[in-house]
Motif scaffolding. Structure first.
Motif, mmCIF file in Angstrom:
data_model
loop_
_atom_site.group_PDB
_atom_site.id
_atom_site.type_symbol
_atom_site.label_atom_id
_atom_site.label_comp_id
_atom_site.label_asym_id
_atom_site.label_seq_id
_atom_site.Cartn_x
_atom_site.Cartn_y
_atom_site.Cartn_z
ATOM 1 N N ALA A 8 -4.794 8.762 0.961
ATOM 2 C CA ALA A 8 -4.100 8.263 -0.068
ATOM 3 C C ALA A 8 -2.713 8.837 0.120
ATOM 4 O O ALA A 8 -1.795 8.076 0.084
ATOM 5 C CB ALA A 8 -4.424 8.258 -1.221
ATOM 6 N N GLU A 9 -2.548 10.006 0.101
ATOM 7 C CA GLU A 9 -1.343 10.540 0.320
ATOM 8 C C GLU A 9 -0.537 10.091 1.847
ATOM 9 O O GLU A 9 0.430 10.126 1.397
ATOM 10 C CB GLU A 9 -1.327 12.115 0.371
ATOM 11 C CG GLU A 9 -1.379 12.792 -0.665
ATOM 12 C CD GLU A 9 -1.981 14.166 -0.996
ATOM 13 O OE1 GLU A 9 -2.128 14.645 -2.213
ATOM 14 O OE2 GLU A 9 -1.886 14.923 0.067
ATOM 15 N N GLU A 12 0.713 6.785 1.342
ATOM 16 C CA GLU A 12 1.978 6.754 0.443
ATOM 17 C C GLU A 12 3.062 7.107 1.099
ATOM 18 O O GLU A 12 4.052 6.472 1.041
ATOM 19 C CB GLU A 12 1.376 7.722 -0.764
ATOM 20 C CG GLU A 12 2.642 7.661 -1.767
ATOM 21 C CD GLU A 12 3.118 6.274 -2.409
ATOM 22 O OE1 GLU A 12 2.219 5.380 -2.161
ATOM 23 O OE2 GLU A 12 4.320 6.173 -2.739
ATOM 24 N N ASP A 13 2.976 8.232 1.829
ATOM 25 C CA ASP A 13 4.132 8.966 2.840
ATOM 26 C C ASP A 13 4.641 8.063 3.985
ATOM 27 O O ASP A 13 5.705 7.775 4.124
ATOM 28 C CB ASP A 13 3.289 10.258 3.622
ATOM 29 C CG ASP A 13 4.637 10.737 4.311
ATOM 30 O OD1 ASP A 13 5.713 10.986 3.470
ATOM 31 O OD2 ASP A 13 4.606 10.784 5.344
ATOM 32 N N THR A 15 3.973 4.407 3.615
ATOM 33 C CA THR A 15 4.482 3.035 3.399
ATOM 34 C C THR A 15 5.037 2.988 2.135
ATOM 35 O O THR A 15 5.894 1.933 1.839
ATOM 36 C CB THR A 15 3.172 2.238 3.023
ATOM 37 O OG1 THR A 15 2.270 2.870 2.088
ATOM 38 C CG2 THR A 15 2.096 2.076 4.472
ATOM 39 N N GLY A 16 4.822 3.933 0.979
ATOM 40 C CA GLY A 16 5.581 3.977 -0.173
ATOM 41 C C GLY A 16 5.077 2.932 -1.153
ATOM 42 O O GLY A 16 5.696 2.384 -2.031
ATOM 43 N N ILE A 17 3.993 2.321 -0.934
ATOM 44 C CA ILE A 17 3.464 1.153 -1.670
ATOM 45 C C ILE A 17 3.221 1.791 -3.294
ATOM 46 O O ILE A 17 3.874 1.047 -4.108
ATOM 47 C CB ILE A 17 2.168 0.659 -1.001
ATOM 48 C CG1 ILE A 17 2.536 -0.388 0.207
ATOM 49 C CG2 ILE A 17 1.592 -0.161 -1.867
ATOM 50 C CD1 ILE A 17 1.188 -0.756 0.823
ATOM 51 N N GLY A 18 2.625 2.739 -3.107
ATOM 52 C CA GLY A 18 2.304 3.383 -4.661
ATOM 53 C C GLY A 18 3.801 3.621 -5.654
ATOM 54 O O GLY A 18 3.752 2.900 -6.509
ATOM 55 N N ASP A 19 4.871 3.965 -4.797
ATOM 56 C CA ASP A 19 5.997 4.056 -5.285
ATOM 57 C C ASP A 19 6.591 2.944 -6.037
ATOM 58 O O ASP A 19 6.999 2.474 -6.972
ATOM 59 C CB ASP A 19 6.886 4.922 -4.597
ATOM 60 C CG ASP A 19 8.138 5.433 -5.349
ATOM 61 O OD1 ASP A 19 8.206 5.665 -6.404
ATOM 62 O OD2 ASP A 19 9.233 5.133 -4.724
ATOM 63 N N ARG A 22 4.596 1.433 -8.717
ATOM 64 C CA ARG A 22 4.763 2.187 -9.943
ATOM 65 C C ARG A 22 6.148 1.760 -10.614
ATOM 66 O O ARG A 22 6.599 1.370 -11.763
ATOM 67 C CB ARG A 22 5.128 3.821 -9.824
ATOM 68 C CG ARG A 22 3.706 4.232 -10.222
ATOM 69 C CD ARG A 22 4.090 5.885 -10.279
ATOM 70 N NE ARG A 22 4.474 6.358 -9.006
ATOM 71 C CZ ARG A 22 3.509 6.502 -7.823
ATOM 72 N NH1 ARG A 22 2.400 6.394 -8.186
ATOM 73 N NH2 ARG A 22 3.954 6.966 -6.708
#
Ligand code: HEM
Length: 252
Positions: A8-9, A12-13, A15-19, A22
């Protein structure tokens, strides 16, 4: 589990999808955005529903004049959950048209098409036309007398437009009369061409909604001033904005 956390990390690093999700979830809306504002999201929900059920139906549907009707009978009477799937796709189509109409009326009544949201309205008008086009092209796929004759009537009407009418009707049907070639053409319109334009335009429409923010309910003594509006909107959101889907401050 550490391995899942690591994946997951990494994702996220890269693609930045989680950010992005949010930030989207925390996108504030003006006070007064209540039930009338849900129709755009309801239309989006219907669209997703139509895509999912449409893809499932296309796994069994046969777009040829000899098999189309029979393949739909098979889906309805024999395939597991086929009747439910067809029912959802059928009523979902009407639902989407009703919701897009309600959304358009709400935007018009609340004058949300004014500065700076003119382009959101323009993309919306095309989305409305494309939504109706989906309903229209889907009808012929049933290949029953109702679907066939409504397409014949529409082509006749189109043909009456001066100058461009005849070539447009030929383009629509794939020839001078409606036949098996029209069915494959309508299938292409319904599953490839019109949805491709809808996806592009919905993406742009939502980008504009996020960029310009959702409009505040209009007030008679507060006209929109192009020179000050954006700063006023930003300050108002910072002071009174709340998360869409939650109760506004002070509401009961
Ligand atoms: C597939 C069709 C459509 C989808 C999925 C869609 C989706 C949305 C969503 C989710 C919003 C934000 C929430 C809201 O204000 O309801 C929105 C806003 C908006 N839509 Fe649509 N829409 C569609 C069609 C239309 C149509 C037909 C029009 C008008 C011709 C339109 C004009 C607008 C405008 C002007 C806004 C900004 C409203 C505001 O800021 O208050 N949309 N749309």
């Amino acid at each position: 589990m550490p391995i899942i956390k690591k994946i997951a990390e990494w994702l996220e690093d890269r693609t930045g999808i989680g950010d992005a999700i949010r930030r989207l979830a925390k996108h504030p809306v003006p006070p007064g955005s209540k039930w009338a504002y849900v129709f755009g999201s309801a239309t989006l929900f219907c669209l997703v529903l139509q895509v999912i059920t449409g893809v499932a139906l296309s796994l069994m549907y046969q777009p040829s004049s000899s098999d189309a009707y029979r393949s739909l009978q098979f889906i309805t009477d024999e395939a597991r959950f086929g009747r439910l799937l067809r029912g959802i796709h059928y009523f979902g189509a009407s639902g989407m048209i009703v919701m897009v109409g309600a959304h358009m009326i709400r935007v018009y009544i609340m004058a949300a098409y004014k500065y700076p949201r003119e382009m959101t309205w323009v993309t919306g008008v095309f989305l409305f036309i494309l939504t109706v086009a989906m309903g229209f092209t889907g009808q012929l796929l049933r290949w029953d007398s109702n679907g066939v004759w409504s397409s014949v009537v529409a082509a006749e009407q189109l043909g009456r437009i001066p100058l461009i009418g005849r070539p447009a009707a030929r383009l629509l049907l794939g020839g001078d009369t409606l036949g098996s070639h029209s069915l494959s053409r309508f299938f292409a319109y319904h599953v490839f061409i019109v949805p491709a334009f809808i996806f592009l335009l919905v993406g742009f429409h939502l980008f504009l909604v996020l960029r310009n923010g959702i409009s505040e309910p209009p007030k008679a003594e507060r006209p929109v001033d192009k020179r000050t509006y954006r700063q006023w909107y930003k300050d108002m959101l910072a002071k009174e904005g709340f998360l869409f889907g939650l109760m506004p401050p002070g509401a009961t």
